[in-house]
Design an enzyme around this catalytic site. Structure first.
Site, PDB file in Angstrom:
ATOM      1  N   CYS A 266       0.806  -1.219   0.000  1.00 13.60           N
ATOM      2  CA  CYS A 266       0.000   0.000   0.000  1.00 13.60           C
ATOM      3  C   CYS A 266       0.839   1.269   0.000  1.00 13.60           C
ATOM      4  O   CYS A 266       0.386   2.312  -0.462  1.00 13.60           O
ATOM      5  CB  CYS A 266      -0.941  -0.008   1.206  1.00 13.60           C
TER       6      CYS A 266
ATOM      7  N   CYS B 234      -1.034  -3.312   9.802  1.00  6.87           N
ATOM      8  CA  CYS B 234      -0.127  -2.493   8.986  1.00  6.87           C
ATOM      9  C   CYS B 234      -0.797  -1.135   8.789  1.00  6.87           C
ATOM     10  O   CYS B 234      -1.640  -0.750   9.597  1.00  6.87           O
ATOM     11  CB  CYS B 234       0.209  -3.185   7.662  1.00  6.87           C
TER      12      CYS B 234
END
Length: 356
Positions: free
Chosen positions: A182, A319
């Site tokens: 990401c 995360c």
């Protein structure tokens, strides 16, 4: 139908009242109400598409606002679908809306898609794209595809009048390790607006028959030099032979066994229990901001750090947005199938938006 409202497009000789009536009678499902889905919905709604469906179960985060321009700062933490519906109804009160407060999964895809003429894939993950493709092939529905990466975008129309499918262009789903995480996979804020509008245009062409549909062609847009390219690809007939969905599409719709939401994590953090929370972000990200009780094991070091995990108690993985923790979950489940692992849906972004 309010003819006066749509006069500017009805007055086009190539469009006219007949095309406008086709829009009014059409139903379009948009999967994802984020960067791509928002411009698609806003323009289809403004132009008079009679029925619009929205599939979304995410919440609005601060990091969404640079590209998801339907939302405002005061919306952070709210469900995307409820805010989007409120704004779209204010834009056009004549539109009929169907909302699905869920992620698209193999268990609901066929039932949801069956009620619509066209599907727009405005998702941000490969699992959902393959699921949408296979469901549309089974149900014989065209779908309009859009994707983003950095300064570039892609648009195409699949399964249109027996034309090529998504699998004709991308036969196999990439492995999680082959997909940028990401943080690496950023996007310039204006790009989803450009690509989403191109998707909306393809929807209009499919419905009305005006113009040439991007079937069998992949349109590539480069925002850095304002260039467009078209790649032609052919139908592979075997890709039309799907009779049922696959048993699994991996991390479809971000809904995995072993997933918990941020409110559940908040309850665990507030309890006095000894919590094994592993943050799989980089050391720099962890040092910048981390949660109490969290231990940092970066994802690229996880396979070598397995002895640090206590398998006698549940392990929670987090995360920044949920993508890397999802990969970590799969890795650990494969190595220790009898142990208990959970990843946090939405990661730090959603935790900060919802629980701070």
């Amino acid at each position: 139908m309010n003819i006066h409202r749509y006069q500017r497009q009805i007055s086009l000789s190539e469009f006219g009242p007949r095309a406008q009536q086709k829009l009014a009678e059409a139903s379009v499902l948009v999967v994802g109400v984020g960067g791509l889905g928002i411009p698609v919905l806003q323009y289809l709604n403004a132009m008079g598409v009679g029925t619009l469906g929205l599939v979304e179960q995410d919440v609005i985060e601060l990091t969404n606002l640079q590209r998801q321009v339907l939302y405002e700062e005061g919306d952070v933490g709210k469900p995307k679908i409820s805010v989007a519906l409120e704004r779209l109804k204010a834009q056009n009160s004549d539109t009929h809306f169907k909302s699905y407060d869920t992620f698209l999964t193999k268990d609901n895809a066929l039932a949801i898609i069956a009620d619509f003429d066209i599907v727009v894939d405005a998702s941000d993950n490969f699992a959902t794209r393959y699921l949408v493709n296979d469901a549309c092939v089974i149900l014989k529905k065209p779908f309009v595809y859009g994707a983003l990466h950095g300064f570039e975008g892609q648009v195409s129309v699949f399964n249109y009048q027996g034309g090529p499918t998504y699998r004709c262009l991308f036969p196999k789903m990439p492995l999680p390790s082959e997909v940028p995480n990401c943080n690496e996979n950023g996007v310039l804020g204006v790009l989803p607006g450009i690509v989403g509008n191109l998707q909306a245009l393809e929807v209009i062409k499919v419905i009305t028959g005006v113009g040439e549909v991007l079937s069998g062609k992949l349109l590539l847009f480069n925002g850095l030099n304002q260039s467009y390219q078209k790649i032609v690809f052919k139908l592979r007939p075997e890709n039309l032979n799907f009779l049922q969905l696959q048993n699994s599409y991996g991390a479809e719709g971000c809904s995995l066994d072993g997933t918990i939401d941020v409110m559940q994590l908040q309850e665990l953090l507030q309890s006095n229990k000894n919590l094994q929370l592993i943050d799989v972000r980089t050391k720099q990200e962890f040092n910048d901001h981390s949660l109490p009780k969290a231990k940092n094991i970066p994802l690229d070091e996880l396979a070598q750090s397995l002895p640090q995990i206590d398998l006698t108690q549940p392990t929670y993985l987090i995360c920044q947005s949920g993508k890397r923790s999802e990969i970590a979950l799969k890795l650990l489940q494969d190595v220790y199938p009898k142990s208990r692992f959970y990843h946090i849906l939405g990661g730090m972004n959603r935790f900060l938006a919802t629980c701070s």
